[in-house]
Structure formats: C-alpha cells, structure tokens
Design a protein around this motif. Sequence first.
Motif, mmCIF file in Angstrom:
data_model
loop_
_atom_site.group_PDB
_atom_site.id
_atom_site.type_symbol
_atom_site.label_atom_id
_atom_site.label_comp_id
_atom_site.label_asym_id
_atom_site.label_seq_id
_atom_site.Cartn_x
_atom_site.Cartn_y
_atom_site.Cartn_z
ATOM 1 N N THR A 165 17.224 6.075 40.597
ATOM 2 C CA THR A 165 16.328 7.230 40.598
ATOM 3 C C THR A 165 14.863 6.786 40.570
ATOM 4 N N SER A 183 15.806 15.646 41.582
ATOM 5 C CA SER A 183 16.634 14.558 41.062
ATOM 6 C C SER A 183 17.777 15.104 40.219
ATOM 7 N N PRO A 208 14.469 -1.471 43.688
ATOM 8 C CA PRO A 208 14.564 -0.062 43.284
ATOM 9 C C PRO A 208 15.939 0.532 43.501
ATOM 10 N N SER A 209 16.667 0.067 44.514
ATOM 11 C CA SER A 209 17.992 0.640 44.767
ATOM 12 C C SER A 209 18.952 0.374 43.618
ATOM 13 N N GLU A 236 16.496 9.809 46.809
ATOM 14 C CA GLU A 236 15.354 10.027 45.912
ATOM 15 C C GLU A 236 14.053 9.512 46.521
ATOM 16 N N SER A 237 14.091 8.375 47.198
ATOM 17 C CA SER A 237 12.869 7.849 47.812
ATOM 18 C C SER A 237 12.432 8.741 48.971
ATOM 19 N N TRP A 294 19.091 6.115 45.522
ATOM 20 C CA TRP A 294 17.706 5.729 45.795
ATOM 21 C C TRP A 294 17.304 6.137 47.210
ATOM 22 N N VAL A 337 13.156 3.743 38.271
ATOM 23 C CA VAL A 337 12.335 2.711 38.898
ATOM 24 C C VAL A 337 10.970 2.621 38.227
ATOM 25 N N HIS A 366 24.106 3.911 43.103
ATOM 26 C CA HIS A 366 22.666 3.825 42.890
ATOM 27 C C HIS A 366 21.939 3.575 44.211
ATOM 28 N N TYR A 367 22.508 2.750 45.073
ATOM 29 C CA TYR A 367 21.857 2.442 46.347
ATOM 30 C C TYR A 367 21.645 3.718 47.162
#
Length: 354
Positions: free
Chosen positions: A270, A76, A265-266, A103-104, A100, A274, A96-97
């Motif tokens: 991160t 991250s 979460p998006s 990161e996901s 995520w 979340v 951010h979208y």
Amino acid sequence: MYERVADLPLTVETCRVDVQERSTSSGFDRASTTIALSGAGETGRGEDVTYTNESHYSLAAHEVDLAGEYTLDSFSAHLEDVELWPDPPEEERFRHYRRWGFESAALDLALKQAGTSLGAALGRTYDPVTFVASTRLSDPESDESPSADRLAALQSIHADVAFKLDPTPDWDDILIAELAEYDVRIVDMKGLYEDERVASDPDPVFYRRVVDGFPSALVEDPNLTRGIRPIFDGHEDRVSWDLPITGVESIESLPFEPEWLNMKPSRCGTVESVLETIAYCEREDIDLYGGGQFELDVGRDHIQALASLCYPDSPNDVAPGSYNEPALSPDLPASPLAPPADPTGIGVGFGDPE
C-alpha cells in the motif's frame, strides 16, 4: 509522509489493464501488467510485477470495477474488499505486488487530478538518481560457466558503471578476484528465497569467499544459519535486507538493527505502508536504496521517482530497463539519471533529454 497524500480527492471512472511480456538478460520471459485508472480527464498508471506470467493474463480476462469518488485513503480501504485475484497467487507475497500496482495507479491519478506531483505533495525535490547495474553472469538455465563478460560489455559503454551482482556457488576464487576489479556495490546472496530457481546454497565456504572477496560491498539477504552468522561478526553494518521488508513491523523483526535496506514498494503493497516505511527509516537513520524487479513499464519510473525524492545518492538498483535487455545498446543512459523537468503524478521520464 502519508498524511500529506491520504486525503487527496480521487475520481475513478474506468479501469484498464494491459499485459506486456519480453525476454530478460537473466534468461527468463518477464510479463507484467500496467493498470490504468482514468477519471476527470486524467489517467494514473501503476504496474503489477507479479512473477508468474499466467497470473497477468488471468487478471486481463477479469473485470475490476473501481468506479467511484474517493480519497486516496478511502480508495485503499475499498481495495480490501475488491477481488484482484481471479486465480489464487502462486505465492502470498504476490498479493502485495498487485496491490501496489493498483495503489500506485491511484496515487498517480490523484496527484494528476490535483495538478501536482508526488515531490510537491511531500515537500521534496526530484534529484538526480544514482544507480547500479544489476546483472547475472550467466543464464541459470544454461551450462555456460559464469564470466565477467557482461560487466566488461557494460563498462565498455560507461567506464564508471557500478554493479549489483548475484553470486552463485560456482564462483571460484579466480572469478571473484576478476569481478572484484569492477565497482561492485552490492552482492545479493538470495539466501531467503524458497524457490530453488532463485535461492542460493547456505554454504559457509561460499559465503566466506564472497564476503571476503568483495570487502566493500553490501551483502543482501544472507541466510544467517549457525554456520554463516559468525562470518558477519563485526560486519553487521554490511548486511542489507530485501525479501523480508514488507513494512515497519518487518524491520523491527530483523535479527539485528539494520544499517541498510532495499526499498521495493511492491513488497509493502500500500501507499501508506511504503511512505510509513520510508519515514521510519529516516527517523531511525537507516539508509535505503531502491530495488527493481524487471519492471517493463511505468513501475520503473515509480521506483526511480521514490529514489529521486528520498535516497538519490544510494546504490539504487533502478537502472533503466534497457540494462536488462539481452543485447546491450551503445546508447544506454549513464548514472545519475536526470530528474524530469516538469513532473506530474508520481513522476516519469527519468534520464530523458531535456
């Protein structure tokens, strides 16, 4: 919660992105990107749900090299220095979208490489997921009048289906009375968007009509102007927030302490944000429900997994993607969705027959 996954080892050998696009029941073509990180014989997947289709194709033409040995936390940190936007995003929140999505995918891969699931890592079980069907009543780009036809069609498939609706100023008292005969759990005012294609008019008469017409429904993202704020006096517990929620600090900045929040979460970006946000809400006794963004791939499973682990009985806007198809299938899954029998990674396969 984050400490339970932060130190998971992570080996990334390759990064692949794939764009998908399809029509939706809300009258627009949706594109998203599936991000696949592979290493040590496993593949983790995430989904970027940015709303500008061109951004997905520009990412697909852009090479992102993430090969290396990490922990989930150091991966991250590494992303802070990686250019994920070959072209600047149309809106800053889209950063951010996309974050995520990556990161996901990393979380999914790290869990699989450890031979475990998100539920096991967090010490939680995957429970059946209650969901509502989110639908517009008419195509906003068309001249057709809104009607309850889509709700009736869904109820003909599942008699006990519940709904999340997006009111518009052309809803009159007659239509609202008809809609109120259905099980409407949430009305999304979309009062905080600046995009005129999405935003609703902050008209107190319109707000009063909706708030009074659906007396049991949560009211999401109202625009609390001077004329509208008094409508919610004594009804603050019905107000829910979605667009402003980007982490713990955003919750603490709300105009009053919330009872309900829409957890997307998006919007947080991160994994750390979340999980810290969910943990904060549990400590502060703030109820959560999951929110969808017309995910086309694994992102839908991921929001279902978080709901399954953390808020399974809420009015989760995480219905299977088939609910967003313009033509409804008679085989739509019913609520609640069965959890996966043998989950790995974040968890996929909600509602699949055993």
